[in-house]
Scaffold this active site. Structure first.
Site, PDB file in Angstrom:
ATOM      1  N   LYS A  42       0.834  -1.219   0.000  1.00 59.97           N
ATOM      2  CA  LYS A  42       0.000   0.000   0.000  1.00 59.97           C
ATOM      3  C   LYS A  42       0.860   1.256   0.000  1.00 59.97           C
ATOM      4  CE  LYS A  42      -1.637   1.600   4.031  1.00 59.97           C
ATOM      5  NZ  LYS A  42      -1.285   2.979   4.386  1.00 59.97           N
ATOM      6  N   ASN A  43       1.813   1.323   0.907  1.00 58.08           N
ATOM      7  CA  ASN A  43       2.570   2.564   1.082  1.00 58.08           C
ATOM      8  C   ASN A  43       3.508   2.854  -0.076  1.00 58.08           C
ATOM      9  OD1 ASN A  43       1.201   3.070   3.374  1.00 58.08           O
ATOM     10  ND2 ASN A  43       2.803   2.330   4.751  1.00 58.08           N
ATOM     11  N   ARG A 112      -3.819  11.056   4.016  1.00 55.93           N
ATOM     12  CA  ARG A 112      -2.649  11.908   4.246  1.00 55.93           C
ATOM     13  C   ARG A 112      -1.636  11.800   3.122  1.00 55.93           C
ATOM     14  NH1 ARG A 112      -0.831  14.171   7.556  1.00 55.93           N
ATOM     15  NH2 ARG A 112       1.196  13.427   6.967  1.00 55.93           N
ATOM     16  N   CYS A 136      -4.153  12.752  12.235  1.00 52.39           N
ATOM     17  CA  CYS A 136      -5.007  11.554  12.196  1.00 52.39           C
ATOM     18  C   CYS A 136      -4.934  10.883  13.556  1.00 52.39           C
ATOM     19  CB  CYS A 136      -4.553  10.614  11.085  1.00 52.39           C
ATOM     20  SG  CYS A 136      -3.067   9.717  11.505  1.00 52.39           S
ATOM     21  N   ARG A 141       0.932  14.643  12.736  1.00 54.58           N
ATOM     22  CA  ARG A 141       1.451  14.446  11.356  1.00 54.58           C
ATOM     23  C   ARG A 141       1.714  15.778  10.637  1.00 54.58           C
ATOM     24  NH1 ARG A 141      -0.568   9.014   9.732  1.00 54.58           N
ATOM     25  NH2 ARG A 141       1.174   8.969   8.306  1.00 54.58           N
ATOM     26  N   PRO A 142       2.584  16.620  11.151  1.00 55.27           N
ATOM     27  CA  PRO A 142       2.902  17.877  10.457  1.00 55.27           C
ATOM     28  C   PRO A 142       3.612  17.606   9.130  1.00 55.27           C
ATOM     29  CG  PRO A 142       4.418  17.501  12.280  1.00 55.27           C
ATOM     30  CD  PRO A 142       3.381  16.414  12.355  1.00 55.27           C
ATOM     31  N   VAL A 143       3.677  18.615   8.247  1.00 55.24           N
ATOM     32  CA  VAL A 143       4.371  18.474   6.957  1.00 55.24           C
ATOM     33  C   VAL A 143       5.501  19.499   6.814  1.00 55.24           C
ATOM     34  CG1 VAL A 143       2.405  17.398   5.779  1.00 55.24           C
ATOM     35  CG2 VAL A 143       2.615  19.919   5.820  1.00 55.24           C
ATOM     36  N   ASP A 144       6.014  19.961   7.961  1.00 50.80           N
ATOM     37  CA  ASP A 144       7.052  21.009   7.922  1.00 50.80           C
ATOM     38  C   ASP A 144       8.295  20.559   7.166  1.00 50.80           C
ATOM     39  OD1 ASP A 144       8.826  20.322  10.928  1.00 50.80           O
ATOM     40  OD2 ASP A 144       7.171  19.170  10.089  1.00 50.80           O
ATOM     41  N   LEU A 145       8.662  19.279   7.269  1.00 52.95           N
ATOM     42  CA  LEU A 145       9.871  18.812   6.575  1.00 52.95           C
ATOM     43  C   LEU A 145       9.657  18.783   5.059  1.00 52.95           C
ATOM     44  CD1 LEU A 145      10.821  15.886   9.008  1.00 52.95           C
ATOM     45  CD2 LEU A 145      11.848  18.182   8.899  1.00 52.95           C
ATOM     46  N   ASP A 328       4.688   0.359  12.042  1.00 50.80           N
ATOM     47  CA  ASP A 328       3.468  -0.230  11.477  1.00 50.80           C
ATOM     48  C   ASP A 328       3.262  -1.685  11.896  1.00 50.80           C
ATOM     49  OD1 ASP A 328       3.696   1.521   8.263  1.00 50.80           O
ATOM     50  OD2 ASP A 328       3.211   2.189  10.276  1.00 50.80           O
ATOM     51  N   VAL A 350       8.034   6.738  16.968  1.00 53.23           N
ATOM     52  CA  VAL A 350       7.781   7.412  15.686  1.00 53.23           C
ATOM     53  C   VAL A 350       6.521   8.284  15.732  1.00 53.23           C
ATOM     54  CG1 VAL A 350       7.396   7.073  13.205  1.00 53.23           C
ATOM     55  CG2 VAL A 350       8.975   5.569  14.442  1.00 53.23           C
ATOM     56  N   ARG A 420      -8.761   0.011   4.848  1.00 52.54           N
ATOM     57  CA  ARG A 420      -7.864   0.977   4.215  1.00 52.54           C
ATOM     58  C   ARG A 420      -6.555   0.340   3.806  1.00 52.54           C
ATOM     59  NH1 ARG A 420      -5.895   5.089   7.715  1.00 52.54           N
ATOM     60  NH2 ARG A 420      -4.581   5.285   5.868  1.00 52.54           N
TER      61      ARG A 420
HETATM   62  C1  EPZ Z   1       4.696   6.709   6.240  1.00 53.67           C
HETATM   63  O1  EPZ Z   1       3.983   7.814   6.810  1.00 53.67           O
HETATM   64  C2  EPZ Z   1       3.675   5.568   6.152  1.00 53.67           C
HETATM   65  N1  EPZ Z   1       2.564   6.000   5.340  1.00 53.67           N
HETATM   66  C3  EPZ Z   1       3.177   5.212   7.551  1.00 53.67           C
HETATM   67  O2  EPZ Z   1       2.319   4.071   7.441  1.00 53.67           O
HETATM   68  C4  EPZ Z   1       4.360   4.818   8.411  1.00 53.67           C
HETATM   69  O3  EPZ Z   1       3.921   4.591   9.719  1.00 53.67           O
HETATM   70  C5  EPZ Z   1       5.398   5.966   8.424  1.00 53.67           C
HETATM   71  O4  EPZ Z   1       5.788   6.305   7.075  1.00 53.67           O
HETATM   72  C6  EPZ Z   1       6.655   5.587   9.178  1.00 53.67           C
HETATM   73  O5  EPZ Z   1       7.219   4.430   8.704  1.00 53.67           O
HETATM   74  C7  EPZ Z   1       2.698   6.009   3.996  1.00 53.67           C
HETATM   75  O6  EPZ Z   1       3.722   5.711   3.417  1.00 53.67           O
HETATM   76  C8  EPZ Z   1       1.497   6.402   3.207  1.00 53.67           C
HETATM   77  P1  EPZ Z   1       6.918  10.012   8.367  1.00 53.67           P
HETATM   78  P2  EPZ Z   1       4.630   9.287   6.807  1.00 53.67           P
HETATM   79  O7  EPZ Z   1       6.903  11.255   7.556  1.00 53.67           O
HETATM   80  O8  EPZ Z   1       5.395   9.488   5.563  1.00 53.67           O
HETATM   81  C9  EPZ Z   1       7.041  13.327  11.806  1.00 53.67           C
HETATM   82  C10 EPZ Z   1       0.429   2.745   7.847  1.00 53.67           C
HETATM   83  O9  EPZ Z   1       0.022   2.217   8.896  1.00 53.67           O
HETATM   84  N2  EPZ Z   1       7.093  14.315  10.698  1.00 53.67           N
HETATM   85  O10 EPZ Z   1       8.108   9.146   8.281  1.00 53.67           O
HETATM   86  O11 EPZ Z   1       3.571  10.238   7.120  1.00 53.67           O
HETATM   87  C11 EPZ Z   1       5.673  12.630  11.873  1.00 53.67           C
HETATM   88  O12 EPZ Z   1       4.721  13.389  12.542  1.00 53.67           O
HETATM   89  C12 EPZ Z   1       0.944   4.184   7.855  1.00 53.67           C
HETATM   90  O13 EPZ Z   1       0.438   2.169   6.736  1.00 53.67           O
HETATM   91  C13 EPZ Z   1       7.276  15.647  11.004  1.00 53.67           C
HETATM   92  O14 EPZ Z   1       7.408  16.022  12.175  1.00 53.67           O
HETATM   93  O15 EPZ Z   1       5.621   9.135   8.049  1.00 53.67           O
HETATM   94  C14 EPZ Z   1       5.999  11.329  12.571  1.00 53.67           C
HETATM   95  O16 EPZ Z   1       5.977  11.511  13.939  1.00 53.67           O
HETATM   96  C15 EPZ Z   1       0.720   4.868   9.146  1.00 53.67           C
HETATM   97  N3  EPZ Z   1       7.294  16.538   9.981  1.00 53.67           N
HETATM   98  C16 EPZ Z   1       7.400  11.031  12.055  1.00 53.67           C
HETATM   99  O17 EPZ Z   1       7.930  12.259  11.548  1.00 53.67           O
HETATM  100  C17 EPZ Z   1       7.137  16.168   8.663  1.00 53.67           C
HETATM  101  O18 EPZ Z   1       7.138  17.022   7.767  1.00 53.67           O
HETATM  102  C18 EPZ Z   1       7.416   9.978  10.946  1.00 53.67           C
HETATM  103  O19 EPZ Z   1       6.614  10.405   9.891  1.00 53.67           O
HETATM  104  C19 EPZ Z   1       6.960  14.807   8.374  1.00 53.67           C
HETATM  105  C20 EPZ Z   1       6.938  13.884   9.416  1.00 53.67           C
END
Ligand code: EPZ
Length: 442
Positions: A42-43, A112, A136, A141-145, A328, A350, A420
């Protein structure tokens, strides 16, 4: 064969209402046996769909699972002007003309990962207007990065009224840059990598995420003509090109679905085989299963046999970015550890709110104490079936697994979470001998 052009925006809502009324009843105690087919990831599929917007020449992505999230991503691509055709496990996408500003909030807020299209839109159009995805169940889940990465590539970014508006500061192409990620975010690495494929010059992403889905996305972009090195390591180098071309690509197997079935074998003391899998993607999961006393045997290149038993030992888990233990798989593993002798300490590093399944497992007779992001699981001899509520995707899987091992019937609500991310999970479990069915509670 006609491409689907109109957005089926309402489908998920209807399903969700129906799914809320529907419950899964799991009769515990059945032994599992046989082999189960693992679906595409999926991811990875979600990121590849976002990347398909990088070319106007059309893409064919195969091994795409049938999931609500994939339907939602397809609906977003269609809203952006792409044509999408589903043929079995294949999606044909043609994004000849795309509008950079029409991803609808009601769809983005439900998925997301759809925010990642901002990377391909900035790479392809030099402009993008995408709703903020919002938080969620598992975290803010911020997108600042993501945003900081695009700014480093020369984008001007404004966030107003819940919308992220981005455009190239000069001209219509981004400029390559060296970007250090404060955290190896999967999504931010994917967004920046997609945007950088069509930027002018070289981009270097440092402290990049190393998940297998990152490597799959890079390989798909390379199949479209991108120049990317180092995906899967902490440093990714992308030399921008002026355009990308059509490509056909198959998504990798889903390592989290595979891990979920491995725990299903362990928690029921059963022996099953799973295929296709890429064993290297499951290193941490296999190591922890072996640590509690489960045997895992590789057969050939892409098949694993899991030999469950009983009298398992406790184990500590700390979730980390790949190749660490995947967040996950945390909930599913917690379900198993509830039946392992001794105390297991689970630390979720995480996501800040990904332990909501603890209360539901305790309703089934588990003995778990929670303190902040740490759960101490004291093994119990048995679990007992109970009515429980799924709070998020992986929590729902954990409740199904606990139900398979519990005495009596477990009734799980909130199945829209499960659908999902798991393709036909009921059917797959039933073919292995599990006793479970969906019904509508009166
Ligand atoms: C991906 O989410 C996966 N989703 C998630 O799977 C998975 O849990 C996660 O990576 C970690 O492995 C998809 O690929 C669609 P991150 P993503 O950016 O990209 C923080 C599932 O169950 N962060 O690595 O959103 C964030 O809040 C889902 O299938 C910032 O602070 O994960 C989190 O605490 C759930 N700022 C951490 O980093 C940012 O701009 C990891 O998030 C981005 C992230």
């Amino acid at each position: 064969m006609t491409y689907q052009t109109s957005s089926p925006a309402t489908v998920p809502n209807a399903d969700e209402a129906h799914a809320d009324a529907e419950v899964l009843q799991v009769v515990g105690g059945a032994r599992l046996a046989g082999q189960v087919q693992i679906s595409g990831a999926k991811n990875s599929a979600l990121a590849l769909l976002a990347a398909s917007l990088l070319t106007g020449e059309g893409c064919e992505i195969s091994n795409v699972p049938h999931l609500v999230d994939i339907e939602r991503m397809s609906a977003i691509l269609i809203a952006l002007g792409a044509q999408v055709l589903r043929q079995g496990d294949k999606l044909k996408i043609r994004a000849e003309q795309i509008g950079y500003a029409s991803a609808p909030y009601e769809l983005v807020s439900k998925l997301r990962a759809s925010f990642f299209v901002i990377g391909s839109l900035m790479g392809r159009c030099g402009r993008a207007r995408v709703p903020l995805p919002g938080g969620c169940a598992i975290g803010a889940r911020p997108v600042d990065l993501h945003v900081r990465g695009l700014q480093a590539l020369g984008a001007e970014v404004h966030i107003e009224h819940g919308i992220v508006e981005a455009r190239c500061r000069c001209g219509d192409r981004l400029e390559g840059a060296r970007i250090y990620l404060d955290y190896p975010s999967v999504g931010a690495t994917e967004t920046i990598m997609m945007a950088a494929t069509l930027a002018r010059g070289q981009t270097i992403i440092e402290n990049a995420a190393q998940e297998p889905e990152i490597v799959d996305l890079a390989n798909f972009c390379i199949a479209m003509g991108a120049q990317i090195r180092g995906a899967g390591t902490k440093t990714i180098v992308i030399d921008g090109v002026s355009e990308l071309h059509q490509a056909s690509y198959a998504v990798i197997p889903d390592r989290i679905e595979a891990g979920t079935f491995m725990v299903a074998a362990a928690i029921t003391g059963s022996t099953i085989s799973i295929a296709p899998v890429i064993p290297e993607h499951l290193g941490a999961v296999i190591a922890k299963l072996q640590e509690v006393g489960v045997r895992v045997v590789q057969q050939g290149r892409d098949q694993l046999t899991i030999i469950g038993g009983h009298g398992y030992r406790s184990a500590d888990i700390e979730t980390l970015p790949f190749p660490g233990f995947p967040t996950d798989m945390q909930a599913q593993f917690m379900a198993l550890l509830t039946l392992c002798e001794g105390n297991s300490v689970i630390t979720e590093t995480v996501f800040e709110n990904r332990l909501q399944h603890v209360a539901e497992l305790n309703r089934m007779g588990a003995n778990i104490k929670l303190k902040g992001n740490v759960a101490v699981v004291s093994g119990v001899p048995v679990l007992s079936g109970a009515p429980v509520m799924a709070t998020d995707l992986r929590a729902s899987a954990a409740l199904v697994l606990a139900g398979l091992a519990a005495q009596g019937v477990t009734t799980i609500k909130g199945l829209h979470h499960l659908d999902r991310g798991y393709e036909n999970i009921d059917h797959k479990l039933r073919t292995l001998g599990a006793k479970l069915h969906r019904t509508i509670l009166e």
